[in-house]
Write an enzyme that holds these catalytic residues in place. Structure first.
Site, PDB file in Angstrom:
ATOM      1  N   GLU A 129       0.812  -1.296  -0.187  1.00  0.00           N
ATOM      2  CA  GLU A 129       0.055   0.029   0.047  1.00  0.00           C
ATOM      3  C   GLU A 129       0.816   1.349  -0.047  1.00  0.00           C
ATOM      4  O   GLU A 129       0.689   2.080   0.994  1.00  0.00           O
ATOM      5  CB  GLU A 129      -0.826  -0.027   1.107  1.00  0.00           C
ATOM      6  CG  GLU A 129      -2.240  -1.247   1.011  1.00  0.00           C
ATOM      7  CD  GLU A 129      -2.694  -1.712   2.199  1.00  0.00           C
ATOM      8  OE1 GLU A 129      -2.776  -0.570   3.085  1.00  0.00           O
ATOM      9  OE2 GLU A 129      -3.606  -2.500   2.189  1.00  0.00           O
ATOM     10  N   GLU A 236      -5.780 -10.251  -2.732  1.00  0.00           N
ATOM     11  CA  GLU A 236      -6.787 -10.219  -1.476  1.00  0.00           C
ATOM     12  C   GLU A 236      -8.338 -10.072  -1.804  1.00  0.00           C
ATOM     13  O   GLU A 236      -9.087  -9.283  -1.139  1.00  0.00           O
ATOM     14  CB  GLU A 236      -6.335  -9.091  -0.603  1.00  0.00           C
ATOM     15  CG  GLU A 236      -4.860  -8.787  -0.155  1.00  0.00           C
ATOM     16  CD  GLU A 236      -4.583  -7.896   0.668  1.00  0.00           C
ATOM     17  OE1 GLU A 236      -5.379  -7.372   1.360  1.00  0.00           O
ATOM     18  OE2 GLU A 236      -3.312  -7.668   0.909  1.00  0.00           O
TER      19      GLU A 236
HETATM   20  O1  G3I Z   1      -6.830 -12.381  17.197  1.00  0.00           O
HETATM   21  C1  G3I Z   1      -6.419 -11.173  18.019  1.00  0.00           C
HETATM   22  C2  G3I Z   1      -6.940 -11.375  19.201  1.00  0.00           C
HETATM   23  O2  G3I Z   1      -6.678 -12.506  19.963  1.00  0.00           O
HETATM   24  C3  G3I Z   1      -6.412 -10.132  20.142  1.00  0.00           C
HETATM   25  O3  G3I Z   1      -7.209  -9.915  21.459  1.00  0.00           O
HETATM   26  C4  G3I Z   1      -7.022  -8.860  19.284  1.00  0.00           C
HETATM   27  C5  G3I Z   1      -6.438  -7.559  20.241  1.00  0.00           C
HETATM   28  O4  G3I Z   1      -5.129  -7.477  20.006  1.00  0.00           O
HETATM   29  O5  G3I Z   1      -6.191  -8.974  18.247  1.00  0.00           O
HETATM   30  C6  G3I Z   1      -6.607 -10.057  17.244  1.00  0.00           C
HETATM   31  O6  G3I Z   1      -5.690  -9.958  16.208  1.00  0.00           O
HETATM   32  C7  G3I Z   1      -6.272  -9.103  15.031  1.00  0.00           C
HETATM   33  C8  G3I Z   1      -6.523  -9.841  13.816  1.00  0.00           C
HETATM   34  O7  G3I Z   1      -6.496  -9.009  12.677  1.00  0.00           O
HETATM   35  C9  G3I Z   1      -7.499 -10.746  13.856  1.00  0.00           C
HETATM   36  O8  G3I Z   1      -8.805 -10.237  14.114  1.00  0.00           O
HETATM   37  C10 G3I Z   1      -5.074  -7.890  15.113  1.00  0.00           C
HETATM   38  O9  G3I Z   1      -5.044  -7.308  16.281  1.00  0.00           O
HETATM   39  C11 G3I Z   1      -5.357  -7.058  13.862  1.00  0.00           C
HETATM   40  O10 G3I Z   1      -4.282  -6.063  13.712  1.00  0.00           O
HETATM   41  C12 G3I Z   1      -5.624  -7.940  12.575  1.00  0.00           C
HETATM   42  O11 G3I Z   1      -5.943  -7.057  11.725  1.00  0.00           O
HETATM   43  C13 G3I Z   1      -5.604  -7.583  10.369  1.00  0.00           C
HETATM   44  C14 G3I Z   1      -5.263  -6.050   9.612  1.00  0.00           C
HETATM   45  O12 G3I Z   1      -4.827  -6.446   8.002  1.00  0.00           O
HETATM   46  C15 G3I Z   1      -4.217  -5.495  10.297  1.00  0.00           C
HETATM   47  O13 G3I Z   1      -2.859  -6.362  10.172  1.00  0.00           O
HETATM   48  C16 G3I Z   1      -6.786  -8.251   9.588  1.00  0.00           C
HETATM   49  O14 G3I Z   1      -7.124  -9.551  10.224  1.00  0.00           O
HETATM   50  C17 G3I Z   1      -6.311  -8.332   7.978  1.00  0.00           C
HETATM   51  O15 G3I Z   1      -7.381  -8.894   7.346  1.00  0.00           O
HETATM   52  C18 G3I Z   1      -6.064  -7.018   7.597  1.00  0.00           C
HETATM   53  O16 G3I Z   1      -5.767  -7.383   6.276  1.00  0.00           O
HETATM   54  C19 G3I Z   1      -5.246  -6.235   5.390  1.00  0.00           C
HETATM   55  C20 G3I Z   1      -4.038  -6.466   4.322  1.00  0.00           C
HETATM   56  O17 G3I Z   1      -3.134  -6.930   5.287  1.00  0.00           O
HETATM   57  C21 G3I Z   1      -3.701  -5.352   3.574  1.00  0.00           C
HETATM   58  N1  G3I Z   1      -4.742  -5.026   2.580  1.00  0.00           N
HETATM   59  C22 G3I Z   1      -6.003  -4.677   3.452  1.00  0.00           C
HETATM   60  C23 G3I Z   1      -6.337  -5.690   4.359  1.00  0.00           C
HETATM   61  C24 G3I Z   1      -7.836  -5.619   4.911  1.00  0.00           C
HETATM   62  O18 G3I Z   1      -7.500  -4.434   5.890  1.00  0.00           O
END
Ligand code: G3I
Length: 322
Positions: A129, A236
């Site tokens: 990005e 994605e």
């Molecule tokens: O599962 C943990 C949970 O146990 C914990 O309590 C909570 C709070 O810390 O976090 C949870 O993990 C989160 C995870 O998603 C699963 O839900 C992470 O904090 C959170 O940062 C993570 O977000 C991801 C996000 O990128 C940031 O990394 C999303 O899953 C993921 O779908 C999203 O993917 C992005 C791509 O990397 C780039 N393109 C856009 C796409 C969608 O935003």
């Protein structure tokens, strides 16, 4: 009933799915994923936000769990992502202004992560990005501020290339199909870094769509990106039903969603074979999606909450059979 032929058996290129480590321990998830998909992307646990600890150390337990699952089922791993404006860990931010230590730390990080999965990872989103949301130009990030726009590309890509000479090295972005200015800025940045000799060897188009995207927009975008002659990763894909809001009924939005999945697969399958890196969806079942975590009414993926294929899945099968 929908023909649930394994997707990976229908495609001459890898079909990828995003996963979290918890999925690799869930047989309901692993059996369905391994049946249909031949590549796996870590949704978040191979990013700095998980790997880099406050003290600067690295943790690979969940990345390794996903890599081991992929290896055990003969799936390729796709590395996501090394450098991202949205991940600026304190351990990097606090490094002093002297370029060398910051550059050295980034080089060290990329070398450690890419080297660890060498031989299993088919490629990496080296810089994720890079373009501003409004499409007006490259983003400003800790990485670009400290090392320069082209500079941070050079450091990250050259370190990745040195750590794994065989991996395809990508930059990756979103809304390229709905924001012409963003696509134009993405093209300009890719031209600029290629001209500077950066070993960028693949282009990612995330394809996070909303169901009211006009037909043909994504096809045109893939054609433009294919103009660089490099491998393309449709990296994605999901199709949100919620943001659309223009549909008379849920049924209408699910049909629009299926049409877009069919168009995406048709456009990707029409690329020259050497440019078909992989077609990846951003999650397995609707319940696994980041979008459903935001709004439980959404249903953006190919399989429903029970793992049953949806109309969107049938549209992908039809496109692969054409
Ligand atoms: O599962 C943990 C949970 O146990 C914990 O309590 C909570 C709070 O810390 O976090 C949870 O993990 C989160 C995870 O998603 C699963 O839900 C992470 O904090 C959170 O940062 C993570 O977000 C991801 C996000 O990128 C940031 O990394 C999303 O899953 C993921 O779908 C999203 O993917 C992005 C791509 O990397 C780039 N393109 C856009 C796409 C969608 O935003």
């Amino acid at each position: 009933p929908i023909d649930a032929t394994p997707l990976k058996s229908l495609a001459p290129f890898p079909i990828g799915v995003a996963a979290q480590a918890l999925h690799a321990a869930d047989p309901a998830w692993t059996d369905l994923a391994a049946t249909h998909f031949s590549q796996l992307t870590a949704e978040w646990e191979m990013k700095m936000e998980y790997i880099v600890q406050p003290d600067g150390g690295f943790r690979f337990d969940r990345g390794d769990a996903l890599a081991n699952f992929a290896r055990s089922r003969g799936m390729r791993l796709f590395g996501h992502t090394l450098v991202w404006y949205a991940n600026e860990p304190e351990a990097f931010a606090r490094l002093d202004e002297r370029r060398q230590s910051f550059e050295g730390a980034l080089r060290n990080y990329v070398t450690a992560v890419v080297g660890r999965y060498r031989g299993l990872a088919s490629g990496w989103d080296v810089i994720n990005e890079p373009i501003k949301d409004d499409g007006s130009g490259p983003r400003d990030s800790l990485w670009s501020r400290r090392l320069g726009q082209v500079g941070h590309f050079k450091v990250a890509f050259e370190a990745a290339r040195a750590a794994d000479p065989d991996a395809v090295l990508f930059t990756n972005d979103y809304h390229l199909e709905s924001k012409p200015a963003k696509l134009a800025s993405y093209q300009r940045l890719i031209d600029e870094v290629l001209s500077a000799g950066v070993p960028l060897t693949g282009i990612g188009c995330q394809t996070h769509l909303i169901a009211d995207l006009p037909a043909g927009a994504l096809t045109r975008t893939l054609k433009v990106l294919a103009g660089f002659g490099l491998p393309i990763h449709l990296s994605e894909m999901d199709v949100s039903l919620i943001h659309g809001g223009l549909f008379a009924s849920r049924r209408d939005s699910e049909l629009a969603q299926a049409r877009l999945y069919g168009e995406a697969m048709e456009a990707f399958a029409a690329l020259p074979e050497r440019q078909q890196f992989a077609f990846t969806v951003w999650g397995l079942r609707d319940r696994d999606s980041w979008l459903t975590r935001q709004n439980a009414q959404d249903a953006p993926l190919l399989f429903d909450d029970r793992g049953q294929p949806k109309a969107a899945f049938a549209a992908v099968v039809d496109a692969l059979r054409r």
